[in-house]
Write an enzyme that holds these catalytic residues in place. Structure first.
Site, short mmCIF file in Angstrom:
data_model
loop_
_atom_site.label_atom_id
_atom_site.label_comp_id
_atom_site.label_asym_id
_atom_site.label_seq_id
_atom_site.Cartn_x
_atom_site.Cartn_y
_atom_site.Cartn_z
N HIS A 1 0.83 -1.21 0.00
CA HIS A 1 0.00 0.00 0.00
C HIS A 1 0.87 1.26 0.00
CE1 HIS A 1 -3.76 2.01 0.11
NE2 HIS A 1 -4.42 1.05 0.72
N SER A 2 2.14 1.11 0.32
CA SER A 2 3.05 2.25 0.21
C SER A 2 3.35 2.59 -1.24
CB SER A 2 4.37 1.96 0.94
OG SER A 2 4.13 1.77 2.32
#
Length: 424
Positions: free
Chosen positions: A120-121
């Protein structure tokens, strides 16, 4: 992604399918090159750096004698699903962890699954959808490659950096300053839990520690809400005004979920409760982010009440609170939110008083045709925050919504009762 057996690819081998996916992924990574990079910690400020190092993504092939039909209802989470997505071993070295992993599995019935994990980064939901759509387009399984994309992804992240000199700083503290309400509400919820001001049936407070309502014992349950059920709920809660009261399916379902979950968990009436949901900020910033922005472009919007106010309030009142939270997301809010996140980060433990919603209904993942045709179902795997409620488009009923949520076993029946009331 589950693709059931089809005569169309009955004569294709797993190796040939894997080869198509591999070449398609290679082609996609040449454009979506950050996905082949690695994350590292910046020693000077402790923030994440994304190194476009070309270390690659991971794609593996697997085979099982199991048949897809043996998995039962694909919309309901099954622990076996975890074996269908590759879990890399990076020996605890954070900088060696691949940012995209995928596994294609051939089933004994002739069907296939494609299990995908991404950091998700690296991407948010819309960017992940675009990446997977591009990969499917570049993989010539039973179809021609589609050639050029509608637009190319934009990987420049600088527009959202707090220290970017192009971002206007907010006013100093005072009544005119915009604050990130979602962060303020989280802080208040944690203070409330630490001080023992709240108590649910399954947690003990007052010890100066956050409640231990760990994720491991949560049951993942998917509720199928047909378009007719949603209309029925709207008609029952708004009555004759249902035609004149403007309300999206998301707003109505989020309000209904918030009320049902809070009641099922038995939160004390005087306790503060909070609904938070992700809002795409691509068109909220000034100037707007470019078409195809491929990073994390969301903030959390937040609405808060006491549990008593939430239970007594009408659906219309709660929908208005949700709309107000949506309207509050401005360029100043985005700046304040990013500034708040610029400080030290920690892990947020699950709180009964916090209801989180992630809306995937505008990302119809089942329509991504790695093969020729839609997936039978696309199931989220176990999330790091399993109590989040996911709203997903139903693959059979375009007006329907599938809601996946993690619940404590002892509250499952009560939640089902309260949530399904007025829908049947």
């Amino acid at each position: 992604f589950f693709y059931k057996s089809s005569a169309a690819y009955q004569n294709l081998s797993l190796d040939s399918i894997f080869s198509c996916l591999k070449s398609g992924l290679e082609e996609t990574l040449s454009i979506w090159y950050p996905a082949a990079g690695r994350l590292s910690l910046n020693p000077s400020d402790g923030k994440l750096n994304l190194r476009c190092s070309n270390d690659g993504a991971v794609l593996v092939e697997a085979v099982t004698s199991a048949k897809i039909i043996e998995l039962g209802d694909l919309s309901q989470y099954n622990e076996f699903f975890e074996h269908l997505a590759y879990k890399p071993d990076f020996h605890g070295n954070f900088s060696e962890m691949p940012l995209v992993v995928a596994q294609v599995t051939g089933f004994g019935c002739g069907g296939y699954s494609i299990g995908i994990g991404s950091s998700h980064s690296l991407f948010d939901g819309p960017a992940t959808y675009d990446f997977l759509h591009a990969w499917a387009s570049n993989s010539a399984i039973l179809k021609q490659k589609r050639g050029t994309e509608l637009y190319k992804p934009v990987h420049e992240r600088g527009a959202l950096l707090v220290e970017n000199p192009g971002i206007t700083k907010l006013p100093e503290s005072g009544s005119s300053a915009t604050r990130a309400v979602a962060i303020d509400h989280l802080y208040q919820l944690i203070k409330q839990a630490m001080s023992g001001q709240t108590c649910g049936p399954d947690t003990k407070f007052g010890s100066g520690k956050l409640p231990d309502v760990g994720n491991s014992n949560l049951v993942l349950k998917t509720f199928h809400l047909s378009g007719a059920m949603i209309e029925s709920l709207k008609s029952k809660v708004f009555g004759e005004r249902s035609g004149s009261f403007s309300c999206s399916s998301f707003e109505l379902l989020a309000a209904h979920l918030w009320k049902a979950r809070t009641k099922a968990l038995g939160v004390m009436k005087g306790s503060m409760v909070c609904l938070q949901f992700a809002v795409d900020i691509r068109k909220k910033t000034v100037p707007p982010l470019p078409e195809g922005f491929s990073g994390n472009a969301y903030v959390l919007a937040s609405a808060a009440l006491t549990a008593e106010e939430l239970e007594a309030g009408s659906h219309e009142d709660i929908v208005d609170k949700i709309k107000e939270a949506k309207r509050s997301i401005s360029n100043d809010y985005v700046i304040a939110y990013n500034q708040a996140l610029d400080g030290p980060q920690g892990t947020l433990l699950p709180l009964n008083e916090l209801t989180l919603v992630s809306d995937w209904t505008r990302m119809p993942f089942h329509k991504i045709d790695f093969f020729h045709g839609e997936a039978a179902y696309v199931s989220p795997l176990l999330s790091p925050i399993p109590q989040v409620a996911y709203f997903m488009q139903n693959p059979i009923d375009s007006r329907g919504v599938d809601m996946r949520i993690g619940l404590l076993p002892q509250s499952l029946n009560a939640f089902s009762h309260y949530f399904l009331t007025n829908m049947q």
